[in-house]
Design a protein around this motif. Structure first.
Motif, mmCIF file in Angstrom:
data_model
loop_
_atom_site.group_PDB
_atom_site.id
_atom_site.type_symbol
_atom_site.label_atom_id
_atom_site.label_comp_id
_atom_site.label_asym_id
_atom_site.label_seq_id
_atom_site.Cartn_x
_atom_site.Cartn_y
_atom_site.Cartn_z
ATOM 1 N N GLU A 28 -9.132 8.947 -1.171
ATOM 2 C CA GLU A 28 -9.324 9.752 0.031
ATOM 3 C C GLU A 28 -9.985 8.981 1.167
ATOM 4 O O GLU A 28 -9.780 9.324 2.336
ATOM 5 N N ARG A 29 -10.757 7.924 0.844
ATOM 6 C CA ARG A 29 -11.515 7.276 1.923
ATOM 7 C C ARG A 29 -11.676 5.772 1.759
ATOM 8 O O ARG A 29 -11.302 4.995 2.631
ATOM 9 N N ASP A 30 -12.249 5.345 0.630
ATOM 10 C CA ASP A 30 -12.715 3.966 0.549
ATOM 11 C C ASP A 30 -11.589 2.946 0.606
ATOM 12 O O ASP A 30 -11.759 1.850 1.167
ATOM 13 N N ASN A 31 -10.421 3.255 0.009
ATOM 14 C CA ASN A 31 -9.316 2.304 0.086
ATOM 15 C C ASN A 31 -8.870 2.096 1.529
ATOM 16 O O ASN A 31 -8.512 0.983 1.936
ATOM 17 N N ASP B 191 -1.271 -1.815 -7.060
ATOM 18 C CA ASP B 191 -2.486 -2.619 -7.228
ATOM 19 C C ASP B 191 -3.716 -1.732 -7.016
ATOM 20 O O ASP B 191 -3.681 -0.795 -6.207
ATOM 21 N N PRO B 192 -4.803 -2.017 -7.709
ATOM 22 C CA PRO B 192 -6.029 -1.242 -7.477
ATOM 23 C C PRO B 192 -6.428 -1.265 -6.008
ATOM 24 O O PRO B 192 -6.370 -2.300 -5.350
ATOM 25 N N GLY B 193 -6.807 -0.097 -5.494
ATOM 26 C CA GLY B 193 -7.228 -0.014 -4.099
ATOM 27 C C GLY B 193 -6.101 0.145 -3.107
ATOM 28 O O GLY B 193 -6.347 0.130 -1.899
ATOM 29 N N TYR C 217 0.859 -1.177 0.000
ATOM 30 C CA TYR C 217 0.000 0.000 0.000
ATOM 31 C C TYR C 217 0.897 1.229 0.000
ATOM 32 O O TYR C 217 2.035 1.172 0.498
ATOM 33 N N PHE C 218 0.406 2.321 -0.528
ATOM 34 C CA PHE C 218 1.202 3.535 -0.682
ATOM 35 C C PHE C 218 0.377 4.740 -0.231
ATOM 36 O O PHE C 218 -0.795 4.850 -0.599
ATOM 37 N N ASP C 219 0.985 5.634 0.552
ATOM 38 C CA ASP C 219 0.248 6.849 0.901
ATOM 39 C C ASP C 219 0.720 8.018 0.035
ATOM 40 O O ASP C 219 1.788 7.963 -0.587
ATOM 41 N N THR C 220 -0.101 9.059 -0.010
ATOM 42 C CA THR C 220 0.170 10.198 -0.901
ATOM 43 C C THR C 220 0.877 11.342 -0.201
ATOM 44 O O THR C 220 1.004 12.426 -0.775
ATOM 45 N N SER D 249 2.443 7.945 -12.071
ATOM 46 C CA SER D 249 3.316 6.779 -11.947
ATOM 47 C C SER D 249 2.822 5.850 -10.848
ATOM 48 O O SER D 249 2.762 4.623 -11.032
ATOM 49 N N LEU D 250 2.449 6.421 -9.703
ATOM 50 C CA LEU D 250 1.987 5.601 -8.591
ATOM 51 C C LEU D 250 0.719 4.840 -8.943
ATOM 52 O O LEU D 250 0.610 3.634 -8.690
ATOM 53 N N LEU D 251 -0.241 5.524 -9.553
ATOM 54 C CA LEU D 251 -1.517 4.882 -9.873
ATOM 55 C C LEU D 251 -1.367 3.850 -10.986
ATOM 56 O O LEU D 251 -2.107 2.868 -11.032
ATOM 57 N N ALA D 252 -0.402 4.060 -11.873
ATOM 58 C CA ALA D 252 -0.139 3.075 -12.924
ATOM 59 C C ALA D 252 0.530 1.827 -12.370
ATOM 60 O O ALA D 252 0.407 0.740 -12.943
#
Length: 343
Positions: free
Chosen positions: A298-301, A258-260, A238-241, A252-255
């Motif tokens: 912002e929230r659901d993940n 993993d989704p979520g 998992y990665f924080d912003t 780059s991060l979103l590409a």
């Protein structure tokens, strides 16, 4: 007022006093900022943050060479964190501090914090006095964390080498420190042997998304594994912003992730409020027109990791002056972000 902030620090007065007694007045090359739970709540209100998961940043307990003193400080910090959460259960959570690099003592405190204090996870420094997360000999701690499907927030520390004059550690060394820990967790197959641990990498993973293919080829050659399998291990973090929601880093991060697996982070109070608002504006700009993506980051993940927060009452609306101040700041910073993206 819906954001869940997984990278939000606390500096209790007792901890600050212990640091001062040891001659420590900064962390990562930055002076220790002022902090209180009340000021956290005020900044959260202005930044649209419903809940913040509190954690102690570097040096944690690592400045104490006596293991007994490190254990005592970790227990004190965790008891105080639990009390802050108990007073504001919908607005705060906490990652427990562990007395690393003492693996046995850290396993004991992790068990106490998770089982008795109901911590939302633990914070582990990428290196603790030069011992890196993911090195051999840490299985006792990982077993405790895996049994509880714990969330582990990995935060960088000063590199175990002299800083380069003119380059504060937080500016570049922290990113390398996180990357080194991630590399070892993958290379030594901690990710695979303890699949129930959810690891969050600070600051968009340091250099991980950018250098992942290079590292995967290296590890695959050493371990005779498929580079694609190694890449899966890296992208499964998992990665924080925190300090990373920019037009350069986010794509780059979103590409890569993993989704979520991308979560909102502010890094307050080590990141001043202007920086918090600047990167929040960067996230707003990048996700403009994609409300679902914004809601996920912002929230659901985060709710997938911390489901208890899904039952929290809506955060109270900030005061009109706070709303006005936040709106003006975000508007200005959003404009700056667009100009930089278009440049």
């Amino acid at each position: 007022m819906q954001r869940i902030d997984v990278h939000h620090h606390m500096i209790p007065s007792g901890y600050r006093a212990r640091l001062a007694a040891a001659g420590i007045a900064e962390a990562g090359g930055r002076d220790l900022p002022a902090w209180s739970a009340e000021e956290s709540l005020a900044v959260m209100d202005r930044a649209g943050i419903a809940t913040a998961i509190l954690s102690v940043s570097t040096p944690g307990t690592t400045f104490l060479e006596d293991p007994a003193n490190a254990v005592e400080l970790a227990r004190m910090l965790n008891d105080e964190s639990a009390a802050i959460v108990a007073a504001n259960p919908d607005r705060f959570g906490f990652f427990a501090t562990l007395p690393t690099p003492d693996v046995a003592a850290s396993a004991v405190e992790a068990r106490r914090a998770l089982d008795d204090l109901h911590a939302d996870g633990v914070v582990l420094l990428a290196n603790a006095r030069g011992t890196y997360l993911g090195e051999p000999g840490q299985d006792q701690l990982f077993s405790v964390l895996d049994e509880r499907a714990a969330t582990v927030f990995i935060h960088p520390a000063d590199l175990p080498a002299p800083a380069v004059d003119g380059i504060p550690p937080f500016a570049a060394d922290f990113l390398l420190d996180t990357t080194r820990a991630a590399y070892l967790l993958v290379r030594n197959e901690i990710r695979r042997r303890y699949p129930h641990i959810r690891f969050i990498l600070s600051h968009a993973g340091g250099f991980v998304p950018y250098s992942s293919h290079r590292m995967a080829v290296t590890i695959a050659g050493e371990a005779r594994r498929s580079p694609l399998d190694v890449l899966d291990d890296f992208s499964g973090f998992y990665f924080d912003t925190a300090l990373s929601a920019s037009a350069a880093a986010l794509p780059s991060l979103l590409a890569f992730a993993d989704p979520g697996h991308v979560l909102f982070g502010s890094d307050w109070p080590f990141a001043p409020e202007t920086a918090v608002q600047y990167f929040a504006a960067g996230l707003d700009t990048y996700t403009a027109g994609d409300a679902e993506l914004a809601r996920l980051i912002e929230r659901d993940n985060a709710l997938a990791l911390f489901p208890r927060l899904g039952t929290a009452a809506p955060a109270p609306a900030p005061s009109f002056p706070d709303r006005l101040r936040g709106a003006v700041t975000r508007s200005v910073l959003r404009g700056m972000t667009r100009l930089m993206a278009d440049a």
